[in-house]
Design a protein around this motif. Sequence first.
Motif, mmCIF file in Angstrom:
data_model
loop_
_atom_site.group_PDB
_atom_site.id
_atom_site.type_symbol
_atom_site.label_atom_id
_atom_site.label_comp_id
_atom_site.label_asym_id
_atom_site.label_seq_id
_atom_site.Cartn_x
_atom_site.Cartn_y
_atom_site.Cartn_z
ATOM 1 N N VAL A 94 -8.820 26.804 -51.337
ATOM 2 C CA VAL A 94 -9.273 25.727 -49.955
ATOM 3 C C VAL A 94 -10.831 26.648 -49.917
ATOM 4 O O VAL A 94 -11.975 25.117 -49.547
ATOM 5 C CB VAL A 94 -8.563 27.011 -49.038
ATOM 6 C CG1 VAL A 94 -9.535 25.968 -47.629
ATOM 7 C CG2 VAL A 94 -7.557 26.551 -48.947
ATOM 8 N N GLU A 95 -11.652 27.621 -50.282
ATOM 9 C CA GLU A 95 -12.783 28.035 -49.891
ATOM 10 C C GLU A 95 -13.759 26.707 -51.425
ATOM 11 O O GLU A 95 -14.431 25.912 -51.045
ATOM 12 C CB GLU A 95 -13.291 29.317 -50.110
ATOM 13 C CG GLU A 95 -12.597 29.825 -49.439
ATOM 14 C CD GLU A 95 -13.446 31.848 -49.445
ATOM 15 O OE1 GLU A 95 -13.808 31.629 -50.507
ATOM 16 O OE2 GLU A 95 -12.851 32.531 -48.340
ATOM 17 N N ASP A 138 -2.960 18.129 -46.613
ATOM 18 C CA ASP A 138 -3.272 18.116 -45.347
ATOM 19 C C ASP A 138 -4.491 17.827 -44.941
ATOM 20 O O ASP A 138 -5.103 16.412 -45.086
ATOM 21 C CB ASP A 138 -2.510 18.883 -44.358
ATOM 22 C CG ASP A 138 -1.056 19.078 -44.152
ATOM 23 O OD1 ASP A 138 -0.095 18.646 -44.995
ATOM 24 O OD2 ASP A 138 -0.925 19.867 -44.158
ATOM 25 N N LYS A 139 -5.280 18.556 -45.589
ATOM 26 C CA LYS A 139 -7.250 17.934 -45.638
ATOM 27 C C LYS A 139 -7.589 16.947 -46.651
ATOM 28 O O LYS A 139 -7.995 16.359 -45.911
ATOM 29 C CB LYS A 139 -8.107 19.083 -46.363
ATOM 30 C CG LYS A 139 -7.394 20.954 -45.516
ATOM 31 C CD LYS A 139 -8.286 22.016 -46.170
ATOM 32 C CE LYS A 139 -8.300 22.770 -45.283
ATOM 33 N NZ LYS A 139 -9.434 22.966 -44.261
ATOM 34 N N ALA A 140 -6.941 16.465 -47.851
ATOM 35 C CA ALA A 140 -7.332 15.503 -48.758
ATOM 36 C C ALA A 140 -6.883 14.189 -47.725
ATOM 37 O O ALA A 140 -7.200 13.481 -47.329
ATOM 38 C CB ALA A 140 -6.335 15.606 -49.540
ATOM 39 N N CYS A 191 -15.536 26.098 -60.241
ATOM 40 C CA CYS A 191 -14.980 26.716 -58.762
ATOM 41 C C CYS A 191 -13.676 28.170 -59.038
ATOM 42 O O CYS A 191 -12.896 27.511 -58.790
ATOM 43 C CB CYS A 191 -14.849 26.588 -57.843
ATOM 44 S SG CYS A 191 -15.294 27.790 -55.837
ATOM 45 N N GLU A 192 -14.530 29.398 -59.597
ATOM 46 C CA GLU A 192 -13.638 30.273 -59.382
ATOM 47 C C GLU A 192 -12.238 30.335 -58.377
ATOM 48 O O GLU A 192 -12.572 31.077 -57.389
ATOM 49 C CB GLU A 192 -13.901 31.095 -59.913
ATOM 50 C CG GLU A 192 -12.480 32.424 -59.792
ATOM 51 C CD GLU A 192 -11.321 32.119 -62.268
ATOM 52 O OE1 GLU A 192 -10.772 32.904 -61.191
ATOM 53 O OE2 GLU A 192 -12.368 32.131 -62.503
ATOM 54 N N GLY A 194 0.599 26.188 -55.411
ATOM 55 C CA GLY A 194 -0.515 27.008 -53.846
ATOM 56 C C GLY A 194 -1.477 25.869 -53.633
ATOM 57 O O GLY A 194 -1.085 25.895 -51.663
ATOM 58 N N ILE A 195 -2.148 25.814 -54.062
ATOM 59 C CA ILE A 195 -3.482 25.566 -53.969
ATOM 60 C C ILE A 195 -2.983 23.722 -53.128
ATOM 61 O O ILE A 195 -3.675 23.491 -52.406
ATOM 62 C CB ILE A 195 -4.682 25.222 -54.499
ATOM 63 C CG1 ILE A 195 -5.251 26.961 -54.572
ATOM 64 C CG2 ILE A 195 -6.157 25.091 -53.676
ATOM 65 C CD1 ILE A 195 -6.308 27.322 -56.020
ATOM 66 N N THR A 196 -2.570 23.240 -54.085
ATOM 67 C CA THR A 196 -2.047 21.590 -53.860
ATOM 68 C C THR A 196 -1.699 21.872 -52.329
ATOM 69 O O THR A 196 -1.947 21.135 -51.507
ATOM 70 C CB THR A 196 -1.434 21.280 -54.666
ATOM 71 O OG1 THR A 196 -1.581 21.379 -56.499
ATOM 72 C CG2 THR A 196 -1.045 20.284 -54.045
ATOM 73 N N PHE A 197 -0.478 22.808 -52.027
ATOM 74 C CA PHE A 197 0.133 22.718 -50.740
ATOM 75 C C PHE A 197 -0.932 22.785 -48.897
ATOM 76 O O PHE A 197 -1.043 22.189 -48.723
ATOM 77 C CB PHE A 197 0.835 23.871 -50.966
ATOM 78 C CG PHE A 197 2.073 23.572 -50.608
ATOM 79 C CD1 PHE A 197 2.877 23.434 -52.961
ATOM 80 C CD2 PHE A 197 3.489 24.039 -50.208
ATOM 81 C CE1 PHE A 197 4.202 23.051 -52.781
ATOM 82 C CE2 PHE A 197 4.998 23.556 -51.342
ATOM 83 C CZ PHE A 197 4.841 23.589 -52.261
#
Length: 433
Positions: A85-86, A112-114, A75-76, A105-108
């Motif tokens: 996030v998408e 919370d979602k994880a 997923c790009e 940045g994506i990890t940040f």
Amino acid sequence: MKLKTLAAVAAASLSMLAAPGAHAKADQFVPLLVYRTGQFAPLGIPWADGKQDYLKLVNARDGGVNGVKLTFEECETAYDAAKGVECYERLKDRGAAGFDTQSTGITFAVTDKAFADKKVVVTMGYGLSQSADGTVFEWNFPLLGSYWTAADSIVQDILKKEKGSLKGKKIALVYHDSPYGKEPILLLQKRAAKEGFELSLFPVTPPGVEQKSTWLQIRQQKPDYVLLWSAGVMTPAAVREAQATGYARDKIYAIWWAGSDHDVKDIGAGAKGYNAITIHNSAAKDKVHDDLKKFVYDKGQGTAGNAGEVGVMAHTRGMMISMLQVEAIRAAQEKFGKGKVMTAEQVKWGMENLDLTADKLKALGFGEIMRPVKTSCSNHMGTDWARIVQWDGAKWNITSDWYQSDKSIIDPMVKELSAKYAADKKITPRSCQ
């Protein structure tokens, strides 16, 4: 680069479609968040190729993990947090074994979602440095090292050059103005207070192509050393500006994502002396590279458009990340059932019980590449090892022994920041007794 990027995207799409039985019940699904486009594409392409290539190798050479085939889908993200996030939301409910977000940045954004979704987030050599604390960050795994451990090891190498004292010295941090680039600042501030050096911060606006004013300031301030936290197009731009302003390349230390072949090979002798820290033995190839050629590339199934990309630093790191995920699945199967598809919670157990000894790494074909790693419920990083490599104008050479970060500095920082996160998010730290 544009043509290469488009070719890589096409190759990735074809390999994704070719993955047999994608999302079938009997297969273990590994989502692959990648950035083959955007400002970090020069780094992202070989990194993504390496991740995918190792999964293909395990299927082709071993028949999967104890007979369980690995399927995957890319997923790009283009290194964009919203797109990341998408991708996470789209792939999380497909039996995902774990997410290597490939971006701090994506990890940040997904941490919370994880927590809520109970999904493993694997961030080898990046991500939230405090997530090494498994009592708070139950689902995050910054395996092998973080930006705090990297910065600390760099300071140790500089200390060695300066015969054990940095009093009165000046060290500058030139960094990508993003969560990624800002991660080492706290550690460097702690180190500056302890060692007595002056720390100067130079944020660079993404994507980082324009750095002339930054390096003119560096020429005026004359720091003794420059630490470079960059990636993608920002890295060669920094090296060229250092060359143009006359700043000695052997006084520059780059983070591992700014220390790959593509960062300096086009500059050649102009980058001579440029240092980078590395999370693995960057000068070595191993049996895993031979196996990849034999079982994947010789059969025309390699992900990279050019087989010469196999063995470059970013590609090897991609393979390491997939190997760690595969070995977590294998460890989980040892407890919960060989030949079975593991749930995310079972894979998490495997991540917390990794014990890759020197003998195991040798058997996997990684014995010359990396050091042993052992994780636990409370220690989600394992043992950090790092060393320094230097560009000689044509190739990288190892110039240091292995370093480990100073735990008397790192551990209190991890505890302090993880406790703050737990308080802010109203998380009760779990017991790891």
